[in-house]
Motif scaffolding. Sequence first.
Motif, PDB file in Angstrom:
ATOM      1  N   MET A   1       0.644  -1.208  -0.107  1.00  0.00           N
ATOM      2  CA  MET A   1       0.000  -0.102  -0.062  1.00  0.00           C
ATOM      3  C   MET A   1       0.786   1.185   0.040  1.00  0.00           C
ATOM      4  SD  MET A   1      -2.982   1.163   2.830  1.00  0.00           S
ATOM      5  CE  MET A   1      -1.728   1.651   4.096  1.00  0.00           C
ATOM      6  N   PHE A   2       0.444   2.254  -0.505  1.00  0.00           N
ATOM      7  CA  PHE A   2       1.118   3.424  -0.682  1.00  0.00           C
ATOM      8  C   PHE A   2       0.247   4.635   0.475  1.00  0.00           C
ATOM      9  CE2 PHE A   2       1.720   1.541  -4.780  1.00  0.00           C
ATOM     10  CZ  PHE A   2       3.025   1.846  -4.662  1.00  0.00           C
ATOM     11  N   ILE A   3       1.010   5.354   0.866  1.00  0.00           N
ATOM     12  CA  ILE A   3       0.608   6.314   1.925  1.00  0.00           C
ATOM     13  C   ILE A   3       1.011   7.804   1.163  1.00  0.00           C
ATOM     14  CG2 ILE A   3       0.514   7.240   4.250  1.00  0.00           C
ATOM     15  CD1 ILE A   3       1.409   4.545   5.043  1.00  0.00           C
ATOM     16  N   LEU A   4      -0.059   8.545   0.866  1.00  0.00           N
ATOM     17  CA  LEU A   4       0.340  10.066   0.552  1.00  0.00           C
ATOM     18  C   LEU A   4       0.317  10.730   1.822  1.00  0.00           C
ATOM     19  CD1 LEU A   4       0.673  11.637  -1.984  1.00  0.00           C
ATOM     20  CD2 LEU A   4      -1.915  12.077  -2.130  1.00  0.00           C
ATOM     21  N   LEU A   5       1.177  11.732   1.859  1.00  0.00           N
ATOM     22  CA  LEU A   5       1.110  12.786   2.766  1.00  0.00           C
ATOM     23  C   LEU A   5       1.055  14.220   2.129  1.00  0.00           C
ATOM     24  CD1 LEU A   5       4.181  11.707   5.108  1.00  0.00           C
ATOM     25  CD2 LEU A   5       1.869  10.825   5.272  1.00  0.00           C
ATOM     26  N   THR A   6       0.162  14.859   2.988  1.00  0.00           N
ATOM     27  CA  THR A   6       0.338  16.459   2.548  1.00  0.00           C
ATOM     28  C   THR A   6       0.762  17.120   3.675  1.00  0.00           C
ATOM     29  OG1 THR A   6      -1.986  16.934   3.204  1.00  0.00           O
ATOM     30  CG2 THR A   6      -1.667  16.108   1.007  1.00  0.00           C
ATOM     31  N   SER A   7       1.220  18.000   3.490  1.00  0.00           N
ATOM     32  CA  SER A   7       1.985  18.928   4.714  1.00  0.00           C
ATOM     33  C   SER A   7       2.094  20.343   4.271  1.00  0.00           C
ATOM     34  CB  SER A   7       3.441  18.344   4.933  1.00  0.00           C
ATOM     35  OG  SER A   7       4.363  18.413   3.953  1.00  0.00           O
ATOM     36  N   LYS A   8       2.514  21.286   5.043  1.00  0.00           N
ATOM     37  CA  LYS A   8       3.047  22.602   4.622  1.00  0.00           C
ATOM     38  C   LYS A   8       4.284  22.423   3.621  1.00  0.00           C
ATOM     39  CE  LYS A   8       0.687  25.196   8.200  1.00  0.00           C
ATOM     40  NZ  LYS A   8       1.005  26.015   9.350  1.00  0.00           N
ATOM     41  N   GLU A  45       5.619   3.783   0.797  1.00  0.00           N
ATOM     42  CA  GLU A  45       5.043   2.635   0.757  1.00  0.00           C
ATOM     43  C   GLU A  45       5.360   1.851   1.812  1.00  0.00           C
ATOM     44  OE1 GLU A  45       5.127  -0.577  -2.994  1.00  0.00           O
ATOM     45  OE2 GLU A  45       7.003   0.548  -2.653  1.00  0.00           O
ATOM     46  N   SER A  46       4.334   0.903   2.352  1.00  0.00           N
ATOM     47  CA  SER A  46       4.115   0.348   3.500  1.00  0.00           C
ATOM     48  C   SER A  46       3.352  -1.059   3.183  1.00  0.00           C
ATOM     49  CB  SER A  46       3.556   1.088   4.654  1.00  0.00           C
ATOM     50  OG  SER A  46       3.588   0.067   5.822  1.00  0.00           O
ATOM     51  N   LYS A  47       3.680  -1.966   4.107  1.00  0.00           N
ATOM     52  CA  LYS A  47       2.863  -3.198   4.114  1.00  0.00           C
ATOM     53  C   LYS A  47       1.584  -3.057   5.067  1.00  0.00           C
ATOM     54  CE  LYS A  47       6.471  -6.371   2.670  1.00  0.00           C
ATOM     55  NZ  LYS A  47       7.812  -5.731   2.783  1.00  0.00           N
ATOM     56  N   ILE A  68      -3.177  12.177   5.542  1.00  0.00           N
ATOM     57  CA  ILE A  68      -2.451  10.909   5.424  1.00  0.00           C
ATOM     58  C   ILE A  68      -3.382  10.017   4.706  1.00  0.00           C
ATOM     59  CG2 ILE A  68      -1.156   8.934   6.669  1.00  0.00           C
ATOM     60  CD1 ILE A  68      -1.686  11.463   8.701  1.00  0.00           C
ATOM     61  N   ILE A  69      -3.383   9.923   3.209  1.00  0.00           N
ATOM     62  CA  ILE A  69      -4.211   9.015   2.449  1.00  0.00           C
ATOM     63  C   ILE A  69      -3.607   7.584   2.195  1.00  0.00           C
ATOM     64  CG2 ILE A  69      -5.634   9.145   0.435  1.00  0.00           C
ATOM     65  CD1 ILE A  69      -5.298  12.203   0.439  1.00  0.00           C
ATOM     66  N   PRO A  70      -4.304   6.798   2.564  1.00  0.00           N
ATOM     67  CA  PRO A  70      -3.735   5.350   2.265  1.00  0.00           C
ATOM     68  C   PRO A  70      -4.287   4.925   0.704  1.00  0.00           C
ATOM     69  CG  PRO A  70      -5.563   4.978   3.776  1.00  0.00           C
ATOM     70  CD  PRO A  70      -5.428   6.639   3.565  1.00  0.00           C
ATOM     71  N   LEU A  71      -3.253   4.346   0.062  1.00  0.00           N
ATOM     72  CA  LEU A  71      -3.697   4.226  -1.407  1.00  0.00           C
ATOM     73  C   LEU A  71      -3.366   2.979  -1.833  1.00  0.00           C
ATOM     74  CD1 LEU A  71      -2.343   7.542  -2.742  1.00  0.00           C
ATOM     75  CD2 LEU A  71      -4.829   7.083  -2.573  1.00  0.00           C
ATOM     76  N   GLU A  72      -4.477   2.064  -2.117  1.00  0.00           N
ATOM     77  CA  GLU A  72      -4.288   0.414  -2.171  1.00  0.00           C
ATOM     78  C   GLU A  72      -3.876  -0.064  -3.823  1.00  0.00           C
ATOM     79  OE1 GLU A  72      -7.421  -1.397   0.187  1.00  0.00           O
ATOM     80  OE2 GLU A  72      -8.245   0.208  -0.775  1.00  0.00           O
ATOM     81  N   TYR A  73      -4.030   0.852  -4.580  1.00  0.00           N
ATOM     82  CA  TYR A  73      -3.877   0.500  -6.205  1.00  0.00           C
ATOM     83  C   TYR A  73      -3.299   1.720  -6.830  1.00  0.00           C
ATOM     84  CZ  TYR A  73      -7.770  -2.454  -4.345  1.00  0.00           C
ATOM     85  OH  TYR A  73      -8.476  -3.517  -3.552  1.00  0.00           O
ATOM     86  N   ARG A  74      -2.578   1.221  -8.041  1.00  0.00           N
ATOM     87  CA  ARG A  74      -1.992   2.031  -8.793  1.00  0.00           C
ATOM     88  C   ARG A  74      -2.156   1.621 -10.264  1.00  0.00           C
ATOM     89  NH1 ARG A  74       4.382   2.671  -8.503  1.00  0.00           N
ATOM     90  NH2 ARG A  74       4.298   0.362  -9.395  1.00  0.00           N
ATOM     91  N   VAL A 144      -5.180   4.889  -6.233  1.00  0.00           N
ATOM     92  CA  VAL A 144      -6.678   4.744  -5.791  1.00  0.00           C
ATOM     93  C   VAL A 144      -6.874   3.910  -4.515  1.00  0.00           C
ATOM     94  CG1 VAL A 144      -8.901   3.818  -6.451  1.00  0.00           C
ATOM     95  CG2 VAL A 144      -7.233   4.595  -8.216  1.00  0.00           C
ATOM     96  N   SER A 145      -7.917   4.563  -3.803  1.00  0.00           N
ATOM     97  CA  SER A 145      -8.271   3.687  -2.557  1.00  0.00           C
ATOM     98  C   SER A 145      -9.922   3.877  -2.652  1.00  0.00           C
ATOM     99  CB  SER A 145      -7.974   4.143  -1.143  1.00  0.00           C
ATOM    100  OG  SER A 145      -6.690   3.629  -0.845  1.00  0.00           O
ATOM    101  N   ILE A 146     -10.446   2.683  -2.348  1.00  0.00           N
ATOM    102  CA  ILE A 146     -11.833   2.787  -2.060  1.00  0.00           C
ATOM    103  C   ILE A 146     -12.067   2.374  -0.564  1.00  0.00           C
ATOM    104  CG2 ILE A 146     -13.884   1.201  -2.328  1.00  0.00           C
ATOM    105  CD1 ILE A 146     -12.551   0.099  -4.989  1.00  0.00           C
ATOM    106  N   LEU A 147     -12.623   3.882   0.006  1.00  0.00           N
ATOM    107  CA  LEU A 147     -12.765   3.943   1.593  1.00  0.00           C
ATOM    108  C   LEU A 147     -14.107   4.026   1.848  1.00  0.00           C
ATOM    109  CD1 LEU A 147      -9.813   6.488   1.987  1.00  0.00           C
ATOM    110  CD2 LEU A 147      -9.734   4.235   2.509  1.00  0.00           C
ATOM    111  N   GLU A 148     -14.556   3.654   3.193  1.00  0.00           N
ATOM    112  CA  GLU A 148     -15.901   3.848   3.557  1.00  0.00           C
ATOM    113  C   GLU A 148     -15.700   5.363   3.935  1.00  0.00           C
ATOM    114  OE1 GLU A 148     -17.082   1.600   6.767  1.00  0.00           O
ATOM    115  OE2 GLU A 148     -16.368  -0.150   5.815  1.00  0.00           O
ATOM    116  N   LEU A 149     -16.972   5.985   4.024  1.00  0.00           N
ATOM    117  CA  LEU A 149     -17.046   7.421   3.901  1.00  0.00           C
ATOM    118  C   LEU A 149     -16.308   7.985   5.519  1.00  0.00           C
ATOM    119  CD1 LEU A 149     -18.066  10.038   3.373  1.00  0.00           C
ATOM    120  CD2 LEU A 149     -20.221   9.806   4.504  1.00  0.00           C
TER     121      LEU A 149
END
Length: 161
Positions: A1-8, A45-47, A68-74, A144-149
Amino acid sequence: MFILLTSKQRKEKRAVEEIMSIVFQKDPSINIIGIQIKPGLSLLESKISINDLKSLLIKVKRAYAIKIIPLEYRFKKIEEIFSLIQEKIYNKKVAIRCSSRFNVKGHEVEKKLGLMLNNINMKIDLSQPDFVIAIEPIMDHLYVSILELKDYLFFTNKKRI
């Protein structure tokens, strides 16, 4: 899984260090794909699973990482996202959220994918969806991730969709 981070801007390195130290508890193999891919944007990237990531983040107050957005697919193409949605959450109410970056216009991706889903009678619900399709263009891929609301709101640090 990928983890997208936004910051200042100019705080990307600290945001990456902050999240890596948290995730390291469950996944010592976490690694950096890119720090400051664009100003304020980094990718790891993390498991770790989405649920484990959420349980770790609930326990800590963050200083640098905003989203901090988890992204499961590319993927490379919108059609691949369409196939994934059909396979994973057919007949559920969905909202599509796509960021605009790297020459990708998010609203155009949302509109195109929404029309494709509408053609197979999937319900688009922007106020109370069952799932949110989170799409993040990074370089030449669509992550892409499919997340519950409730998870989408948690990871994006929002009160409402």
